[in-house]
Enzyme design. Structure first.
Site, PDB file in Angstrom:
ATOM      1  N   ASN A   1       0.836  -1.213   0.000  1.00 52.59           N
ATOM      2  CA  ASN A   1       0.000   0.000   0.000  1.00 52.59           C
ATOM      3  C   ASN A   1       0.867   1.258   0.000  1.00 52.59           C
ATOM      4  OD1 ASN A   1       0.958   0.064   2.590  1.00 52.59           O
ATOM      5  ND2 ASN A   1      -1.024   0.242   3.591  1.00 52.59           N
TER       6      ASN A   1
ATOM      7  N   SER B   1      10.419 -12.030  13.676  1.00 55.50           N
ATOM      8  CA  SER B   1      11.501 -11.205  14.206  1.00 55.50           C
ATOM      9  C   SER B   1      12.096 -11.834  15.456  1.00 55.50           C
ATOM     10  CB  SER B   1      10.940  -9.831  14.550  1.00 55.50           C
ATOM     11  OG  SER B   1      11.851  -9.110  15.336  1.00 55.50           O
TER      12      SER B   1
ATOM     13  N   TYR C   1       4.392  -4.591  19.027  1.00 55.56           N
ATOM     14  CA  TYR C   1       4.918  -4.982  17.716  1.00 55.56           C
ATOM     15  C   TYR C   1       5.412  -6.425  17.753  1.00 55.56           C
ATOM     16  CZ  TYR C   1       8.568  -5.852  14.329  1.00 55.56           C
ATOM     17  OH  TYR C   1       9.363  -6.460  13.402  1.00 55.56           O
TER      18      TYR C   1
ATOM     19  N   LYS D   1       4.043 -10.257  15.933  1.00 58.21           N
ATOM     20  CA  LYS D   1       4.846 -11.275  15.233  1.00 58.21           C
ATOM     21  C   LYS D   1       4.633 -12.640  15.878  1.00 58.21           C
ATOM     22  CE  LYS D   1       6.823  -8.586  12.178  1.00 58.21           C
ATOM     23  NZ  LYS D   1       6.482  -8.731  10.754  1.00 58.21           N
TER      24      LYS D   1
ATOM     25  N   ASN E   1      19.038  -8.374  12.918  1.00 57.49           N
ATOM     26  CA  ASN E   1      18.977  -6.950  12.543  1.00 57.49           C
ATOM     27  C   ASN E   1      19.472  -6.715  11.117  1.00 57.49           C
ATOM     28  OD1 ASN E   1      18.933  -7.132  15.502  1.00 57.49           O
ATOM     29  ND2 ASN E   1      18.945  -4.912  15.424  1.00 57.49           N
TER      30      ASN E   1
ATOM     31  N   ASN F   1      14.309   4.971  13.396  1.00 60.23           N
ATOM     32  CA  ASN F   1      14.309   4.347  14.720  1.00 60.23           C
ATOM     33  C   ASN F   1      15.527   3.464  14.898  1.00 60.23           C
ATOM     34  OD1 ASN F   1      11.676   5.143  15.787  1.00 60.23           O
ATOM     35  ND2 ASN F   1      10.873   3.983  14.055  1.00 60.23           N
TER      36      ASN F   1
ATOM     37  N   ARG G   1      23.972  -6.412  19.062  1.00 62.03           N
ATOM     38  CA  ARG G   1      22.974  -7.020  18.178  1.00 62.03           C
ATOM     39  C   ARG G   1      23.660  -7.836  17.089  1.00 62.03           C
ATOM     40  NH1 ARG G   1      20.585  -5.191  21.706  1.00 62.03           N
ATOM     41  NH2 ARG G   1      18.677  -3.945  21.779  1.00 62.03           N
TER      42      ARG G   1
ATOM     43  N   ARG H   1      17.066   3.367  25.937  1.00 59.04           N
ATOM     44  CA  ARG H   1      15.750   3.443  25.297  1.00 59.04           C
ATOM     45  C   ARG H   1      14.865   2.382  25.939  1.00 59.04           C
ATOM     46  NH1 ARG H   1      15.578   2.549  18.872  1.00 59.04           N
ATOM     47  NH2 ARG H   1      16.261   0.471  19.494  1.00 59.04           N
TER      48      ARG H   1
HETATM   49  N1  UDP Z   1      20.567   2.439  19.051  1.00 62.92           N
HETATM   50  C1  UDP Z   1      21.194   3.607  19.444  1.00 62.92           C
HETATM   51  N2  UDP Z   1      20.813   4.785  18.849  1.00 62.92           N
HETATM   52  C2  UDP Z   1      19.863   4.849  17.874  1.00 62.92           C
HETATM   53  C3  UDP Z   1      19.233   3.645  17.479  1.00 62.92           C
HETATM   54  C4  UDP Z   1      19.610   2.462  18.089  1.00 62.92           C
HETATM   55  O1  UDP Z   1      22.072   3.594  20.317  1.00 62.92           O
HETATM   56  O2  UDP Z   1      19.560   5.966  17.393  1.00 62.92           O
HETATM   57  C5  UDP Z   1      20.990   1.154  19.663  1.00 62.92           C
HETATM   58  C6  UDP Z   1      19.882   0.401  20.371  1.00 62.92           C
HETATM   59  O3  UDP Z   1      19.786   0.810  21.712  1.00 62.92           O
HETATM   60  C7  UDP Z   1      20.340  -1.052  20.207  1.00 62.92           C
HETATM   61  C8  UDP Z   1      21.058  -1.050  18.866  1.00 62.92           C
HETATM   62  O4  UDP Z   1      21.410   0.308  18.608  1.00 62.92           O
HETATM   63  O5  UDP Z   1      21.285  -1.396  21.209  1.00 62.92           O
HETATM   64  C9  UDP Z   1      20.184  -1.561  17.705  1.00 62.92           C
HETATM   65  O6  UDP Z   1      18.975  -0.827  17.695  1.00 62.92           O
HETATM   66  P1  UDP Z   1      17.901  -1.010  16.531  1.00 62.92           P
HETATM   67  O7  UDP Z   1      16.736  -0.117  16.857  1.00 62.92           O
HETATM   68  O8  UDP Z   1      18.547  -0.824  15.216  1.00 62.92           O
HETATM   69  O9  UDP Z   1      17.493  -2.541  16.636  1.00 62.92           O
HETATM   70  P2  UDP Z   1      16.740  -3.348  17.818  1.00 62.92           P
HETATM   71  O10 UDP Z   1      16.927  -2.625  19.102  1.00 62.92           O
HETATM   72  O11 UDP Z   1      15.331  -3.426  17.399  1.00 62.92           O
HETATM   73  O12 UDP Z   1      17.414  -4.687  17.836  1.00 62.92           O
END
Ligand code: UDP
Length: 343
Positions: free
Chosen positions: A34, A129, A153, A157, A183, A202, A235, A297
């Site tokens: 979409n 995921s 989210y 999944k 990732n 993000n 990651r 975060r």
């Molecule tokens: N991260 C960060 N700054 C950002 C985005 C992500 O430090 O602006 C860190 C986040 O805390 C994690 C890692 O990078 O440790 C991967 O984050 P992402 O969002 O890419 O993937 P996910 O957390 O969903 O595995």
């Protein structure tokens, strides 16, 4: 054989790379998208790389009023199978709008199931995921690890995986693979397709790439007090082209008459910290990546990486590209398309 494949979300970041690999494997595709978080230009680029035209249906799988026309189109396409990637994917947004996430993601999966049933197609690869594992397991995480997502989210999944397992138990003709992605980063080596976030990214890599190209001032590193080797989150980054090839490998596996529903990790099997990722991107781009340390975060876990041996055993698939290739390809895409597909 699964020759004619419906790809939902085929214009998106992962979907566009999956489409390219499907075309390379000799399959025909119908993309259903979409374009809510993707760009029609991606279709032109898929056709350019694949040197073939693809069929496209612009439609919203989560909109009940469009379900009938979607079913009819999938039937008319004479689909043999599908790769289901369409869905909403922003973790933070899912916490604020859980009902929208459940309605969109689960509704879309159900509409696709209905269309596949109508077409008599019983092979499905689902874009799941690693987030379904939460923080409940030791690393590397195997598919037998405990599941327990930490946000809506991730739960969409997990619930879709469960729905698909019910479908496969009810009818032994179904073959379903839930691919649990770690990732995905990087881009096609042509520099023609890649990740193009609508808003402020993000995820770590698109954010780093936008800092490197000068679209953003600095990266915020979310926490440096985790119990990891340098205090930042770890990651399992996997090159998106490797990931895309994993989908073709999953379809090939289903083609060998493997039925039932299984879960399979797609990861590189190696963890990198945020600081290590920044250093790798700096090397690849030869640009400065200014950063600051920010608070953790919410919902983030310290460390997760895959045991990727099941994919190797069942599909003969392993990730081939290392972190330097991921950064080099991600950077090429960002440099040549600084504003994404609008460039
Ligand atoms: N991260 C960060 N700054 C950002 C985005 C992500 O430090 O602006 C860190 C986040 O805390 C994690 C890692 O990078 O440790 C991967 O984050 P992402 O969002 O890419 O993937 P996910 O957390 O969903 O595995």
């Amino acid at each position: 054989m699964t020759k004619r494949i419906v790809v939902t979300g085929g214009a998106g970041y992962i979907g566009s790379h999956v489409c390219v690999e499907l075309l390379a494997s000799g399959r025909d595709i119908l993309i259903i998208d979409n374009f809510s978080n993707s760009h029609p230009e991606a279709i032109a680029r898929i056709e350019e790389i694949g040197e073939r035209n693809v069929e496209v249906l612009e439609a919203d799988l989560a909109d009940a009023s469009q379900a009938n026309s979607i079913v009819e189109r999938v039937k008319a396409f004479r689909a043999d199978g599908a790769i289901h990637l369409a869905g909403l994917k922003a973790v933070g947004e899912s916490v604020v709008q859980p009902a929208r996430y459940y309605q969109t993601n689960i509704g879309s999966a159900l509409t696709l199931l209905q269309a596949l049933e109508a077409a008599g197609a019983k092979s499905l690869v689902f874009s799941s995921s690693a987030t379904v594992y939460g923080e409940l397991n030791d690393n590397p995480v195997t598919e037998e690890g405990r599941t327990g997502a930490t946000n809506p989210y991730g739960r969409t999944k997990l619930y879709i995986e469960e729905i698909l397992k019910d479908v496969a138990s009810a009818d032994g003709a179904w073959g379903i693979v839930n691919l649990r992605y770690f990732n995905p980063v990087g881009a096609h080596s042509s520099g023609r397709i890649g990740e193009d976030p609508n808003d402020i990214p993000n995820n770590l890599f698109p954010f780093i790439a936008q800092v490197a190209v000068g679209r953003r001032e600095k990266l915020s590193i979310f926490g440096n007090d985790y119990p990891t080797r340098d205090g930042t989150g770890v990651r399992d980054y996997i090159h998106v082209v490797d990931l895309a090839k994993g989908h073709v490998a999953a379809l090939d596996y289903l083609d060998k008459d493997n039925r039932g529903a299984i879960d399979v990790n797609l990861g590189a099997g190696k963890g990198y910290s945020v600081l290590e990722s920044v250093a790798a991107f700096k090397r690849a781009s030869n640009r400065d990546i200014p950063y600051e340390i920010a608070p953790r975060r919410e919902g983030d876990i310290a460390e997760i990486y895959a045991d990727a041996s099941k994919a190797k055993k069942l599909f003969g698939w392993t990730a081939e590209k290392d972190i330097d290739a991921m950064c080099a390809d991600h950077w090429r895409w960002q440099r040549e398309n600084p504003e994404g597909y609008r460039s």
